[in-house]
Enzyme design. Structure first.
Site, PDB file in Angstrom:
ATOM      1  N   ASP B  19       0.875  -1.176   0.000  1.00  7.37           N
ATOM      2  CA  ASP B  19       0.000   0.000   0.000  1.00  7.37           C
ATOM      3  C   ASP B  19       0.908   1.221   0.000  1.00  7.37           C
ATOM      4  OD1 ASP B  19      -1.686   2.107   0.510  1.00  7.37           O
ATOM      5  OD2 ASP B  19      -2.327   1.425   2.491  1.00  7.37           O
ATOM      6  N   LYS B  76       2.432  11.566  -3.375  1.00 11.23           N
ATOM      7  CA  LYS B  76       1.461  10.807  -4.164  1.00 11.23           C
ATOM      8  C   LYS B  76       0.474  11.737  -4.865  1.00 11.23           C
ATOM      9  CE  LYS B  76      -1.791   6.950  -3.499  1.00 11.23           C
ATOM     10  NZ  LYS B  76      -2.323   6.034  -2.476  1.00 11.23           N
ATOM     11  N   GLU B 175      -7.486   0.486  -4.303  1.00 11.72           N
ATOM     12  CA  GLU B 175      -7.455   0.388  -2.839  1.00 11.72           C
ATOM     13  C   GLU B 175      -8.759  -0.120  -2.221  1.00 11.72           C
ATOM     14  OE1 GLU B 175      -5.916   4.271  -2.090  1.00 11.72           O
ATOM     15  OE2 GLU B 175      -3.931   3.691  -2.783  1.00 11.72           O
ATOM     16  N   ASP B 197     -13.541   4.756   1.281  1.00 11.00           N
ATOM     17  CA  ASP B 197     -12.105   4.857   1.553  1.00 11.00           C
ATOM     18  C   ASP B 197     -11.673   6.320   1.568  1.00 11.00           C
ATOM     19  OD1 ASP B 197      -9.343   4.788   1.575  1.00 11.00           O
ATOM     20  OD2 ASP B 197      -9.143   3.441  -0.137  1.00 11.00           O
TER      21      ASP B 197
END
Lengths: 170, 611
Positions: B19, B76, B175, B197
């Site tokens: 992850d 990211k 994810e 999420d």
């Protein structure tokens, strides 16, 4: 016709959706690239091609309209044209009334038109189902021509309904 | 179809699940007992130490506080983007963007320039090492997770990060889908689940249908710029305004102060998930700031941010063709779902009590490990059928986008289009591919321009080129073309709009390998010098000893010569040379050492202390 083949079916316009889903899941287990993640490059590529074909097939065949268009296209009918330009003669009056209502933002009239179009679409779907059965029984080109006509009308009504809904949701 | 492969290599190498998060990253592995986290959580922060080497994780996070210009975090957010995309980000994050960042952002970190995939690669390398230490074998293959709503360029950038780190990314997994796998909800055979999420930087909602171990994603939606970072930035802004009015001067331009405040704000935010009130404080350059923050006020402040997640949820339900009542289970993922207000919002929307049994920070990595197990062939019966989050189209006349593959299509998905030429003898055709839901080119995301090259010269409109657009199981586009008349493959040249070219990635891989060699050589030289130091020190001492004077003249001379030679090569960059001279000196002083040993033994027997 590849889409039917990859799911192990003969070309049919009437399909049992539960059975289609079951076939799709079974074939996915067999063909999905995850099953070939560590296989040689050529096999990975093959899995990619086959599983994309499978997914494209399932996506198309589970929708009756898309399914019929696929069969038409593969039987030499051109389905791209006659999008929504020409008003089908029998709808001329309806379209005229709708345009009036839209122009005047006459909500009850627009709603009423929406109800009428939904009814028309339901009638077309009914007739399509009959023609589908007819073609499945005897694959004649004449039936497909009728189906094409129905699909064109249906598409036209869909566009009208979209206009109606856009107006009503504003 | 199955093939038999002859396996010469014993057990196949292990595949780990990673992850790669905005705030934190983790690596996990699935064995017979189930998925487990390897090593500890690694903050996704990369810093350059004073000596030019990289620090990753906790150490980098500490450096961020004292030397903010030497560290980079939340990179990211920049994956697969150009400088025009991140103007908003630049107001909130201390990214130092260098020139030439139109298609790939280049960050200035201390004296180094790094692209976001290179920052990601540093984090991946750290995770790889952690996994190798715990599994006791080299790791070269991984499943890496990405936000479901990542576009093609963002996915490609993540894959590039893997390559630069020396990891083959076997699969990119979304994810939320990974989280569903981790929950092992397949045990319930049939059902529909929603995965909500909310992470540090991104928000995803996915709706899945379960059927005998098949996880079929029906629809996904989200926002790649919505997450806990937004809450932090809001609180920082408020605190900075407070400080400016209290202290009479603005510290928002002072990165050290901002980073300290950032840490304290995050800690206050986290505390408020468990206690009703706390304080935000800043001690800086002898001045003190403090304010009370209640959960009630925090909730009022962040309501607009939490509400922004609801639109995508409703759109996702609509795309899945489901009503709220048809959702059987809801799963929460991401650190921000610890916030009670977020849980309440989810409960209200889905009218169900969400699953929170698994640690929301770990669940994605655990799911990635399950998928790694699937790819390695260790987990039978489980299969993920994911979708593409965004529609794919091409530019047509008048700047309009013609959609080829619609969003929420199960991937792999493909479509074949025919192209022709518009001018007599035309040799090239340019195809502009875009991603997005809007009608006009200017409102969609440019993916790449594909140029069909070396077409046979024909009158206009006669060429028939079949172009196949394929989205693979990673959600990444592949384009192939062939001449429909001859059946010949047509050359397609890809010009990605955003991201690194293959050549750039290769260069980065080479650079990291060269650096690794350089680093290794340097370490060997340093180790040789340390050994030489020890030797020289020992000889210096020995020269004070009686044994030295007891040596025959010739031996003393030879030892002195060897010693001088070692001093001469001491500063060379060749560790072999240094080691050879250490050995020579060692030989030359063999009898000296023996004599000293004897003297020492005799001394010990006499009970006197020998130095």
């Amino acid at each position: 016709m590849q889409y039917f083949e990859v799911l192990g079916l003969a070309p049919r316009l009437t399909l049992d959706l539960k059975d289609l889903e079951k076939r799709f899941y079974a074939k996915s287990r067999e063909l999905h690239p995850d099953r070939f993640a560590r296989a040689p490059q050529a096999e990975q590529q093959r899995a990619l091609e086959l599983s994309s074909l499978l997914n494209d097939a399932y996506r198309t065949l589970r929708e009756p309209v898309a399914r019929a268009e696929y069969v038409l296209k593969n039987s030499g009918f051109d389905i791209g044209e006659q999008r929504s330009k020409d008003v089908p003669a029998e709808l001329l009056e309806e379209v005229f009334e709708l345009n009036m209502a839209l122009e005047e933002a006459d909500r009850p009239q627009i709603e009423a038109a929406g109800v009428r179009f939904e009814k028309l679409r339901a009638e077309i779907d009914q007739e399509l189902a009959t023609r589908f059965g007819q073609w499945d029984h005897a694959a004649e080109s004449g039936t497909l021509a009728q189906i094409r006509g129905l699909l064109n009308r249906r598409r036209y009504i869909e566009n009208l309904l979209r206009d109606v809904n856009v107006h009503l949701s504003n | 179809m199955s093939t038999f492969q002859i396996d010469f290599g014993g057990a196949p190498s292990k595949v780990v699940g990673i992850d790669l998060g905005t705030t934190n990253s983790l690596v996990a592995y699935m064995d017979l007992t189930g998925p487990r986290i390897l090593g500890s959580i690694v903050p996704s922060v990369v810093a350059v130490r004073a000596d030019g080497s990289f620090a990753v994780g906790e150490e980098a996070r500490t450096l961020l506080l004292t030397a903010p210009d030497r560290a980079v975090y939340s990179a990211k957010r920049l994956m697969g983007r150009g400088v025009d995309d991140i103007q908003e980000e630049l107001k909130l994050f201390p990214f130092h963007v260098s020139g030439g960042s139109e298609s790939v952002i280049r960050l200035q970190v201390a004296d180094k320039t790094m692209t976001p995939p290179e920052v990601g690669a540093q984090v991946l390398r750290k995770l790889k090492e952690q996994a190798e230490a715990e599994l006791g074998e080299p790791i070269s293959q991984a499943v890496v997770t990405v936000p479901a709503y990542f576009n093609d360029a963002q996915r490609q950038a993540t894959k590039d990060a893997g390559r630069i780190a020396g990891l083959e990314v076997l699969r990119l997994v979304n994810e939320p889908t990974a989280a569903a796998l981790a929950y092992g909800l397949d045990k319930r055979n049939e059902g529909t689940i929603a995965v909500y999420d909310l992470g540090g930087g991104t928000f995803d909602i996915s709706i899945l249908k379960l059927h005998d171990g098949i996880f079929e994603v029906l629809a996904t939606n989200g926002d790649t710029h919505l997450g806990g970072d937004d809450i932090d930035n809001l609180l920082i802004r408020i605190a900075l305004e407070d400080i400016a009015s209290e202290w009479g001067h603005d510290v928002s331009g002072d990165q050290e102060a901002v980073q300290l405040l950032r840490r304290n704000v995050i800690s206050a935010k986290e505390q408020l998930s468990f206690i009703p009130q706390t304080i935000i404080a800043l001690d800086y350059q002898g001045r003190h700031y403090q304010r009370e923050l209640t959960r009630e006020l925090l909730e009022k402040l962040i309501t607009p941010i939490v509400d922004r997640t609801l639109g995508p949820c409703r759109a996702c339900l609509k795309d899945a063709g489901l009503a709220v009542e048809q959702i059987d289970e809801v799963v929460l993922v991401g650190g921000s779902t610890r916030i009670p207000l977020v849980r309440q919002a989810v409960r209200n929307l889905f009218k169900a009590e969400p699953h929170t049994e698994l640690n929301p920070d770990e669940v994605v990595a655990l799911g990635a490990a399950v998928q790694a197990g699937v790819l390695a062939g260790d987990v039978a019966d489980t299969l993920l059928l994911d979708v593409t989050p965004l529609s794919l189209g091409i530019e047509t006349m008048g700047g309009v986008v013609a959609k080829l593959i619609h969003r929420n299509s199960t991937i792999p998905a493909s479509v074949t289009e025919q192209f022709t030429t518009s001018i007599d003898g035309q040799r090239n055709v340019l195809i502009h591919v875009l991603q997005g839901e809007r009608e006009l080119v200017k409102d969609c995301r440019s993916l790449a321009r594909f140029e069909l090259k070396d077409l046979p010269p024909l009158p206009a409109g006669l060429a028939r080129i079949e172009v196949k657009f394929m989205i693979d199981a990673n959600g990444i586009l592949q384009v192939t073309a062939r001449d429909a008349r001859s059946g010949q493959e047509t050359t397609v040249e890809v010009k990605p709009s955003y991201g690194l070219t293959d050549e750039q990635v290769e260069a980065m891989i080479m650079e990291s390998i060269t650096h690794a060699e350089e680093d290794f050589r340097e370490r060997q030289v340093r180790e040789a010098r340390v050994e030489a130091d020890n030797m020289l020190l020992a000889i210096e001492k020995a020269k004070q000893n009686d044994a030295w004077f007891a040596l025959p003249e010739a031996e003393r001379e030879e030892a002195t010569r060897a010693l001088n030679e070692l001093l001469m090569v001491y500063h060379s960059d060749d560790h072999h040379l240094i080691l050879a001279h250490i050995e020579k000196l060692n030989q030359a002083t063999m009898s000296l050492a023996e004599n000293m040993m004897n003297t020492a033994v005799q001394g010990a027997l006499r009970g006197t202390k020998i130095d």
